[in-house]
Design a protein around this motif. Structure first.
Motif, short mmCIF file in Angstrom:
data_model
loop_
_atom_site.label_atom_id
_atom_site.label_comp_id
_atom_site.label_asym_id
_atom_site.label_seq_id
_atom_site.Cartn_x
_atom_site.Cartn_y
_atom_site.Cartn_z
N LYS A 175 6.84 3.73 -1.62
CA LYS A 175 8.03 3.84 -2.45
C LYS A 175 9.26 4.01 -1.56
O LYS A 175 9.15 4.34 -0.38
CB LYS A 175 7.90 5.02 -3.40
CG LYS A 175 6.75 4.89 -4.39
CD LYS A 175 6.69 6.08 -5.34
CE LYS A 175 6.41 7.37 -4.59
NZ LYS A 175 6.14 8.50 -5.50
N GLN A 186 5.49 -1.81 -5.55
CA GLN A 186 5.92 -0.40 -5.48
C GLN A 186 7.32 -0.28 -4.90
O GLN A 186 8.16 0.45 -5.43
CB GLN A 186 4.93 0.39 -4.61
CG GLN A 186 3.61 0.73 -5.26
CD GLN A 186 2.71 1.47 -4.30
OE1 GLN A 186 2.64 1.16 -3.12
NE2 GLN A 186 2.00 2.46 -4.81
N HIS A 241 -0.45 3.21 0.83
CA HIS A 241 -0.79 3.15 -0.59
C HIS A 241 0.28 3.75 -1.49
O HIS A 241 0.10 3.76 -2.71
CB HIS A 241 -2.12 3.87 -0.83
CG HIS A 241 -3.28 3.23 -0.16
ND1 HIS A 241 -4.16 2.37 -0.79
CD2 HIS A 241 -3.71 3.30 1.14
CE1 HIS A 241 -5.09 1.96 0.06
NE2 HIS A 241 -4.84 2.51 1.24
N ASP A 242 1.36 4.25 -0.92
CA ASP A 242 2.43 4.84 -1.72
C ASP A 242 3.77 4.44 -1.11
O ASP A 242 4.61 5.27 -0.77
CB ASP A 242 2.29 6.37 -1.76
CG ASP A 242 3.15 7.00 -2.85
OD1 ASP A 242 3.58 6.27 -3.76
OD2 ASP A 242 3.40 8.21 -2.77
N ARG A 287 -1.69 8.94 2.49
CA ARG A 287 -2.33 7.84 1.76
C ARG A 287 -2.19 6.53 2.54
O ARG A 287 -1.94 5.47 1.97
CB ARG A 287 -1.74 7.71 0.37
CG ARG A 287 -1.98 8.91 -0.53
CD ARG A 287 -1.50 8.66 -1.94
NE ARG A 287 -2.20 7.53 -2.54
CZ ARG A 287 -1.81 6.94 -3.67
NH1 ARG A 287 -0.73 7.36 -4.30
NH2 ARG A 287 -2.49 5.91 -4.16
#
Length: 582
Positions: free
Chosen positions: A476, A518, A473-474, A500
């Motif tokens: 990056k 992202q 979910h992150d 996450r």
């Protein structure tokens, strides 16, 4: 030696609390070397085990004529184990009996030559089973990993059909293995030269007048699933065809019940593959949570100061000393933080374990508000989520820093801090910095080739992550670490910041678009629009969700712009700081 008569059930020495069954041909050697010397066997198991967990240990002992025996030591399990041994017999006795019945049915197994069971009520079901070792044998999983790439079409077809007939003969004899996978089939010889196959690990198996249809399909699904990483789907189909009889013209109708014949072999095959996918998902879910309980790999220690979850290859005392004294409130604060945020800090430290001193990353999580305290108290704190996710990724074959230990501090009135210890990936950099450093100073065709290699590595990693049912979910760029590959000019990728991460059967298209946006927003401006389109084409290769690529690209672009990420401008710095790039 399977056809030799059973040894007499007796206590050879009054001082021994064990009942022995020994094959006649080796009785003299066993009575001289092992009967009444069970502590010697336990010491051999502790000194050089081939496998050791809470339930059993496997090790080798010498025989009389230069041969060796594989010993399975089923460890005592207290009163519950003693009751189970009294009701059902010890696992060693069940494997002893199953091996002989299978050998009588003409199904090859590893020959057992001696059995010792604790006769005392306090033995807890302890038993030793001696099996004739096969010096040139490997389990099927290891053999396929070593030789599958070099097998030709004819050899793969022959091996698949032989495996199908082996499972078919086992079920036709009325034996349900209940743990049939590639690791429980021994291969004697090379895979391309008609090797001899042996069934092992028989202690869970049961005999029935006829193995039920559902049990047979489940066994086939587990077996095929364990082969698919090395076998192709076509090889799995040949195995099932041989099992159901199609490889021999389908003339043997005795293996299928009337209900199975009504379903048809093709439908039964589709059911097996669907069950294999379900079995794989359940296996992943079970193994992901194994890191939270005692097992052959993980240990758990609880006390008034908190709870420690750690790998058994590490000493719990060393982990506690690292966390509590070097980084905790009683330490000297010698470790300098590599990264500090309001709710967490990252330290680089050294830890003795696994036979060497290695650098590790220690991440400290500090609960901020009441909601963080509530989640930590319920077992859903970020440190525990990251600990579980690290092992979940490893189970699914996804690259990440290996989790070594988790310590959750217990506060007097509320949960305290948590420390996650993982391996330190030396030489690796976050994706944004790695891309800029790799492309720096390159021009022309060399820069173009470097960009293509970077894009291919990133796209393959993210595609594999999503196909494994993992949603980060992150996602990056600074949560992906990259390092140069070994000798092939490629790049290696690891996923970080796992608190996450969620697991499921599949990642939805909406989640995929969010993750791609992202990553797109956080990648540096050194990658051009063409590079990003090339990344998407490589990612979407074979993805059934991407039915209309232009719609996906427009949605990713819109989400990227909505994030309003600011990239550094190329060239000399300008007044006003960095500029926006969409």
């Amino acid at each position: 030696m399977s056809g030799a008569p059973l040894g007499t059930l007796r206590v050879p020495f009054e001082a021994s609390a064990y009942r022995w069954r020994i094959e006649d041909g080796v009785r003299a050697h066993f009575e001289r070397e092992y009967v009444g010397r069970e502590e010697r066997l336990r010491e051999a198991a502790r000194r050089s085990p081939l496998k050791d967990n809470l339930a059993r240990a496997i090790f080798l002992v010498p025989g009389a004529g230069g041969e060796r025996y594989l010993v399975k030591w089923f460890k005592p399990r207290g009163r519950r184990g003693a009751l189970a041994a009294w009701l059902r017999g010890t696992p060693a006795r069940r494997e002893w009996a199953n091996q002989r019945r299978l050998a009588a049915a003409g199904i090859p197994t590893a020959d057992s030559v001696a059995l010792a069971e604790c006769a005392g009520t306090g033995g807890g079901g302890e038993a030793f089973l001696f099996v004739q070792a096969l010096p040139r044998a490997r389990n099927l999983r290891d053999a396929l990993r070593e030789e599958a790439a070099g097998l030709g079409w004819t050899a793969r077809r022959s091996l698949a059909e032989r495996l199908g007939r082996l499972v078919r003969a086992m079920h036709a004899a009325g034996f349900e293995h209940r743990d049939l996978h590639a690791g429980n089939v021994l291969v004697e010889g090379r895979l391309g030269a008609e090797p001899k196959l042996h069934l092992i690990d028989l202690h869970r198996g049961v005999w029935k007048p006829r193995v039920p249809t559902l049990a047979r399909l489940r066994a086939l699904s587990q077996f095929v699933d364990s082969l698919l990483p090395m076998f192709s789907r076509a090889d799995g189909l040949r195995l099932l065809q041989a099992y159901f009889g199609e490889a021999e013209g389908g003339t043997d109708r005795g293996m299928l019940t009337p209900q199975e014949r009504a379903l048809g072999r093709r439908r039964l095959t589709r059911i097996v593959f669907r069950l294999a996918a379900t079995f794989r998902a359940r296996l992943h879910a079970r193994r992901t949570l194994r890191c939270l309980r005692r097992s052959s790999v993980f240990g758990v220690k609880r006390g008034p100061g908190g709870a420690l979850f750690y790998r058994r290859t590490l000493a719990s005392r060393d982990v506690l000393e690292l966390v509590l004294h070097q980084l905790g409130p009683h330490g000297d604060g010698a470790a300098a933080a590599e990264k500090t945020l309001p709710d967490r800090s990252l330290f680089r430290a050294r830890l003795a374990g696994e036979g060497r001193v290695s650098e590790v990353a220690v991440k400290e999580f500090r609960p901020g508000g009441v909601w963080d305290w509530v989640k930590s108290a319920l077992g859903h704190g970020p440190a525990r989520r990251a600990w579980v996710a690290a092992h979940g990724l490893a189970v699914r074959g996804q690259p990440t820093a290996r989790g070594l230990a988790l310590f959750e501090e217990a506060g007097a009135e509320s949960p305290g801090r948590s420390f996650l210890v993982s391996e330190w990936l030396g030489g690796a950099l976050p994706a944004d910095r790695y891309v800029e450093r790799t492309l720096a100073g390159l021009e022309g065709r060399a820069r173009w080739r470097a960009r293509r290699a970077l894009i291919a590595a990133l796209a393959a990693a993210v595609r594999s992550l999503h196909r494994a049912g993992v949603h980060h979910h992150d996602l990056k760029a600074n949560n992906l670490l990259l390092a140069a590959g070994r000798g092939d000019g490629g790049h290696r990728v690891w996923f970080l910041d796992l608190d996450r991460v969620s697991f499921g059967r599949r990642v939805t298209p909406r989640s995929k678009i969010k993750a791609l946006a992202q990553l797109n927003a956080s990648l540096p401006g050194a990658l051009t629009r063409t590079d990003r389109l090339r990344f998407f084409r490589a990612y979407a290769l074979g993805d059934r969700d991407v039915r209309e690529a232009r719609g996906w690209i427009r949605e990713i672009q819109a989400r990227t712009i909505a994030r309003r990420h600011v990239w550094p401008c190329p060239g000399p710095p300008q007044p006003g700081g960095a500029g926006k790039q969409k």
